[in-house]
Design an enzyme around this catalytic site. Structure first.
Site, PDB file in Angstrom:
ATOM      1  N   GLU A 127       0.818  -1.215   0.000  1.00 51.06           N
ATOM      2  CA  GLU A 127       0.000   0.000   0.000  1.00 51.06           C
ATOM      3  C   GLU A 127       0.851   1.264   0.000  1.00 51.06           C
ATOM      4  O   GLU A 127       1.985   1.254   0.458  1.00 51.06           O
ATOM      5  CB  GLU A 127      -0.908   0.008   1.246  1.00 51.06           C
ATOM      6  CG  GLU A 127      -1.948  -1.096   1.201  1.00 51.06           C
ATOM      7  CD  GLU A 127      -2.862  -1.123   2.421  1.00 51.06           C
ATOM      8  OE1 GLU A 127      -4.023  -1.516   2.247  1.00 51.06           O
ATOM      9  OE2 GLU A 127      -2.444  -0.774   3.521  1.00 51.06           O
ATOM     10  N   CYS A 140       3.436   8.642   1.548  1.00 54.45           N
ATOM     11  CA  CYS A 140       3.992   7.659   2.480  1.00 54.45           C
ATOM     12  C   CYS A 140       4.250   6.376   1.679  1.00 54.45           C
ATOM     13  O   CYS A 140       3.327   5.730   1.197  1.00 54.45           O
ATOM     14  CB  CYS A 140       2.982   7.435   3.600  1.00 54.45           C
ATOM     15  SG  CYS A 140       3.542   6.267   4.838  1.00 54.45           S
ATOM     16  N   CYS A 147       6.411  -6.842   6.826  1.00 53.18           N
ATOM     17  CA  CYS A 147       7.585  -6.454   7.604  1.00 53.18           C
ATOM     18  C   CYS A 147       7.964  -7.616   8.501  1.00 53.18           C
ATOM     19  O   CYS A 147       7.104  -8.309   9.017  1.00 53.18           O
ATOM     20  CB  CYS A 147       7.277  -5.210   8.456  1.00 53.18           C
ATOM     21  SG  CYS A 147       8.717  -4.601   9.367  1.00 53.18           S
ATOM     22  N   CYS A 151       6.610  -5.406  15.434  1.00 56.44           N
ATOM     23  CA  CYS A 151       6.309  -4.503  16.545  1.00 56.44           C
ATOM     24  C   CYS A 151       4.868  -4.783  16.962  1.00 56.44           C
ATOM     25  O   CYS A 151       3.993  -4.928  16.098  1.00 56.44           O
ATOM     26  CB  CYS A 151       6.476  -3.044  16.126  1.00 56.44           C
ATOM     27  SG  CYS A 151       8.162  -2.692  15.569  1.00 56.44           S
ATOM     28  N   CYS A 154       1.797  -2.698  15.620  1.00 60.08           N
ATOM     29  CA  CYS A 154       1.759  -2.352  14.191  1.00 60.08           C
ATOM     30  C   CYS A 154       1.085  -3.455  13.373  1.00 60.08           C
ATOM     31  O   CYS A 154       1.491  -4.615  13.431  1.00 60.08           O
ATOM     32  CB  CYS A 154       3.181  -2.114  13.686  1.00 60.08           C
ATOM     33  SG  CYS A 154       3.263  -1.852  11.905  1.00 60.08           S
ATOM     34  N   GLY A 217       6.970  -1.919   5.942  1.00 64.10           N
ATOM     35  CA  GLY A 217       8.328  -2.428   5.866  1.00 64.10           C
ATOM     36  C   GLY A 217       9.374  -1.602   6.586  1.00 64.10           C
ATOM     37  O   GLY A 217       9.126  -0.463   6.972  1.00 64.10           O
ATOM     38  N   SER A 249      12.230   6.486   7.857  1.00 65.09           N
ATOM     39  CA  SER A 249      11.948   6.079   9.237  1.00 65.09           C
ATOM     40  C   SER A 249      12.464   4.669   9.479  1.00 65.09           C
ATOM     41  O   SER A 249      12.204   3.762   8.692  1.00 65.09           O
ATOM     42  CB  SER A 249      10.431   6.128   9.485  1.00 65.09           C
ATOM     43  OG  SER A 249      10.136   5.647  10.777  1.00 65.09           O
ATOM     44  N   SER A 271      11.881   5.277  15.193  1.00 63.21           N
ATOM     45  CA  SER A 271      10.716   4.824  15.956  1.00 63.21           C
ATOM     46  C   SER A 271      11.176   4.394  17.343  1.00 63.21           C
ATOM     47  O   SER A 271      11.500   3.239  17.563  1.00 63.21           O
ATOM     48  CB  SER A 271      10.050   3.648  15.227  1.00 63.21           C
ATOM     49  OG  SER A 271       9.536   4.091  13.998  1.00 63.21           O
ATOM     50  N   ASN A 350      -3.027   4.187  16.561  1.00 62.80           N
ATOM     51  CA  ASN A 350      -4.137   3.939  15.636  1.00 62.80           C
ATOM     52  C   ASN A 350      -4.578   2.485  15.761  1.00 62.80           C
ATOM     53  O   ASN A 350      -3.786   1.585  15.485  1.00 62.80           O
ATOM     54  CB  ASN A 350      -3.713   4.235  14.205  1.00 62.80           C
ATOM     55  CG  ASN A 350      -3.467   5.717  13.993  1.00 62.80           C
ATOM     56  OD1 ASN A 350      -4.314   6.548  14.293  1.00 62.80           O
ATOM     57  ND2 ASN A 350      -2.284   6.060  13.511  1.00 62.80           N
ATOM     58  N   CYS A 393      -0.925   5.714  10.337  1.00 62.76           N
ATOM     59  CA  CYS A 393       0.316   5.023  10.714  1.00 62.76           C
ATOM     60  C   CYS A 393       0.007   3.679  11.357  1.00 62.76           C
ATOM     61  O   CYS A 393      -0.760   3.601  12.297  1.00 62.76           O
ATOM     62  CB  CYS A 393       1.088   5.810  11.766  1.00 62.76           C
ATOM     63  SG  CYS A 393       1.605   7.414  11.270  1.00 62.76           S
TER      64      CYS A 393
HETATM   65  N1  SAH Z   1       9.316   0.306   9.725  1.00 61.19           N
HETATM   66  C1  SAH Z   1       9.645   1.671   9.874  1.00 61.19           C
HETATM   67  C2  SAH Z   1       8.811   2.590   9.006  1.00 61.19           C
HETATM   68  C3  SAH Z   1       7.311   2.335   8.883  1.00 61.19           C
HETATM   69  S1  SAH Z   1       6.255   2.563  10.258  1.00 61.19           S
HETATM   70  C4  SAH Z   1       9.523   2.093  11.319  1.00 61.19           C
HETATM   71  O1  SAH Z   1       8.984   1.341  12.108  1.00 61.19           O
HETATM   72  O2  SAH Z   1      10.009   3.161  11.640  1.00 61.19           O
HETATM   73  C5  SAH Z   1       5.856   4.295  10.386  1.00 61.19           C
HETATM   74  C6  SAH Z   1       5.567   4.738  11.857  1.00 61.19           C
HETATM   75  O3  SAH Z   1       4.251   4.340  12.307  1.00 61.19           O
HETATM   76  C7  SAH Z   1       6.545   4.107  12.843  1.00 61.19           C
HETATM   77  O4  SAH Z   1       7.002   5.051  13.770  1.00 61.19           O
HETATM   78  C8  SAH Z   1       5.673   3.081  13.504  1.00 61.19           C
HETATM   79  O5  SAH Z   1       6.193   2.683  14.722  1.00 61.19           O
HETATM   80  C9  SAH Z   1       4.360   3.796  13.610  1.00 61.19           C
HETATM   81  N2  SAH Z   1       3.232   2.908  13.900  1.00 61.19           N
HETATM   82  C10 SAH Z   1       3.133   1.578  13.644  1.00 61.19           C
HETATM   83  N3  SAH Z   1       1.930   1.103  14.057  1.00 61.19           N
HETATM   84  C11 SAH Z   1       1.251   2.144  14.574  1.00 61.19           C
HETATM   85  C12 SAH Z   1      -0.054   2.306  15.121  1.00 61.19           C
HETATM   86  N4  SAH Z   1      -0.899   1.275  15.198  1.00 61.19           N
HETATM   87  N5  SAH Z   1      -0.427   3.530  15.547  1.00 61.19           N
HETATM   88  C13 SAH Z   1       0.408   4.579  15.430  1.00 61.19           C
HETATM   89  N6  SAH Z   1       1.646   4.501  14.894  1.00 61.19           N
HETATM   90  C14 SAH Z   1       2.068   3.304  14.477  1.00 61.19           C
HETATM   91 FE1  SF4 Z   2       7.811  -3.091  10.784  1.00 61.04          FE
HETATM   92 FE2  SF4 Z   2       7.866  -0.463  11.348  1.00 61.04          FE
HETATM   93 FE3  SF4 Z   2       5.622  -1.923  11.724  1.00 61.04          FE
HETATM   94 FE4  SF4 Z   2       7.741  -2.290  13.345  1.00 61.04          FE
HETATM   95  S1  SF4 Z   2       6.493  -0.397  13.132  1.00 61.04           S
HETATM   96  S2  SF4 Z   2       6.464  -3.906  12.379  1.00 61.04           S
HETATM   97  S3  SF4 Z   2       9.426  -2.008  11.906  1.00 61.04           S
HETATM   98  S4  SF4 Z   2       6.597  -1.484   9.760  1.00 61.04           S
END
Ligand code: SAH
Ligand code: SF4
Length: 416
Positions: A127, A140, A147, A151, A154, A217, A249, A271, A350, A393
């Site tokens: 996406e 974005c 990924c 996390c 996420c 990713g 990021s 992050s 989110n 995000c």
């Molecule tokens: N993988 C990389 C880049 C993509 S994520 C990273 O983790 O940095 C983009 C941002 O959204 C990151 O800071 C991630 O931690 C955050 N994110 C992931 N899941 C989220 C959620 N459910 N609510 C808010 N932010 C979130």
């Molecule tokens: Fe991957 Fe970034 Fe999501 Fe962590 S926050 S699972 S590194 S996309």
């Protein structure tokens, strides 16, 4: 071999080798045997043209022309390349294509955010999201299908299969956004032969002004392809976007951070999300491999970071997990201890179906933000965008994956 093999996720921490020796290849796979020129640097296009039979001088000239048509005019059909001889255009089309990821679905949020579900030529979904604001338009961009890092907050991290996107599939997202926003110039191509004149058309009033590598990713796990793609995005003869308008990021792939600064040179976002080992180990499992001290040391050494170009620390606000006053104070202490040119981006969590967390209350987020601000560090709260279409995000997770999960659930139910 291209670095696009599917990987299943063997475990939560760093299961993929950071640098893959075959990654430099970076061709977008195609079943018809033609070579996709999107995402390839001019020199590589010239090599392919020479291999197809042009002499070196002609290959170099044609590669420059083709590059201009691709990135300055958004052309994906050789027939439209009017300064290339009529007889040569079908010759090119037999051997090459200028690909785009396929658009499977386009969605529009009530707040103007747009999300596209895209498909690679070999059938994997990912996406991209466009977020319009009064003074900018931010795309974005995804770096991987899924990924590997899991996390816990996420949605992308719950996808089962992962594949690195090729440079063409990464640049292709920017091309598609420009296609969709109608941003290709229609002027003449006069001066094309003259390198000095590259990019002579006006780019004022662009809708797409900024790029964040914050889609699906971990970009630093796909370093070579992300680097090749962003080089084309920044190339004056390519998409000509300033490195100051691009942010990468990372969840904290420490060994690749210096190279990212030196070889790509874009803004860095990290992050962070937690300020002690126990919590960060849980929510960003990569922390078990590269801890907070190591990460912040790498940030302090990030090439190009300064008070004028601060590092963004992303901090997702999870109720009763990482959102206390003590957490905010510890965050300030850490950023000061490492003397970091920092700004903090507070992201209200989110939600997504099945997530184990809740969003911190607005009062809690405000108080956290105040504590950081009072210490002299900017800490704005990011307004969630596109939540109604799961574009915010951390909400990205492809429909195909959702469907396959549903199918798996049905299969499990049938077996039971
Ligand atoms: N993988 C990389 C880049 C993509 S994520 C990273 O983790 O940095 C983009 C941002 O959204 C990151 O800071 C991630 O931690 C955050 N994110 C992931 N899941 C989220 C959620 N459910 N609510 C808010 N932010 C979130
Ligand atoms: Fe991957 Fe970034 Fe999501 Fe962590 S926050 S699972 S590194 S996309």
């Amino acid at each position: 071999m291209t670095d696009t093999a599917l990987m299943s996720i063997p475990g939560p921490i760093d299961p993929v080798p950071v640098a893959r020796p075959d990654a430099a290849d970076g061709l977008t796979p195609r079943s018809d045997g033609r070579i996709d020129l999107l995402g390839l640097p001019r020199e590589r296009i010239a090599i392919f043209l020479a291999e197809a039979g042009l002499d070196d001088k002609a290959a170099k000239l044609r590669s420059r022309q083709v590059f201009h048509w691709i990135y300055h005019r958004g052309v994906s059909d050789f027939e439209a390349m009017t300064d290339i001889a009529k007889t040569m255009r079908p010759w090119l089309a037999e051997r090459f294509v200028i690909g785009r990821p396929e658009i499977v679905e386009a969605q529009h949020s009530t707040d103007g955010t747009r999300k596209w579900l895209l498909r690679t030529a070999d059938g994997h979904d990912f996406e991209m999201v466009f977020i319009p604001d009064a003074d900018r338009g931010t795309l974005c961009v995804s770096s991987q299908v899924g990924c590997t890092l899991n996390c816990t907050f996420c949605h992308t991290g719950t996808m089962r299969l992962v594949r690195n996107l090729t440079p063409g599939e990464i640049v292709g997202q920017v091309m598609l956004a420009r296609d969709a926003l109608g941003e290709w110039p229609r002027g003449s191509m006069a001066g094309l032969e003259d390198e000095e004149d590259a990019g002579h058309y006006s780019s004022d009033g662009r809708l797409l002004t900024n790029i964040v590598m914050m889609g699906m990713g971990e970009p630093l796990y796909n370093f070579e392809n992300v680097k090749s793609a962003l080089r084309i995005v920044m190339d004056g003869a390519g998409l000509a976007l300033s490195k100051r308008r691009i942010t990468l990021s990372t969840s904290g792939v420490v060994p690749m951070m210096a190279r990212a600064g030196e070889e790509i040179g874009v803004n860095l976002a990290v992050s962070l999300h937690a300020v002690n080992k126990e919590t960060r180990d849980e929510i960003v499992p990569l922390n078990r491999k590269y801890g907070i001290d190591e990460l912040l040391t790498a940030c302090a050494a990030y090439p190009g970071a300064s008070n004028a170009r601060r590092i963004t620390f992303e901090y997702v606000m999870l109720k009763d997990k990482n959102d206390s006053d003590a957490d905010a104070r510890e965050l300030v202490r850490l950023l000061k201890h490492y003397n970091l040119p920092a700004k903090v981006n507070l992201i209200p969590f989110n939600p997504w179906p099945g997530a184990a967390y809740e969003t911190s209350s607005p009062e809690r987020v405000r108080r956290f933000s105040e504590i950081v601000f009072e210490a002299g560090i900017s800490a704005p709260v990011r307004t969630p965008r596109g939540r109604d279409i799961d574009a915010a995000c951390g909400q990205l997770r492809t429909a195909a994956e959702k469907k396959s999960r549903a199918e798996r659930d049905r299969e499990a139910a049938a077996v039971a």
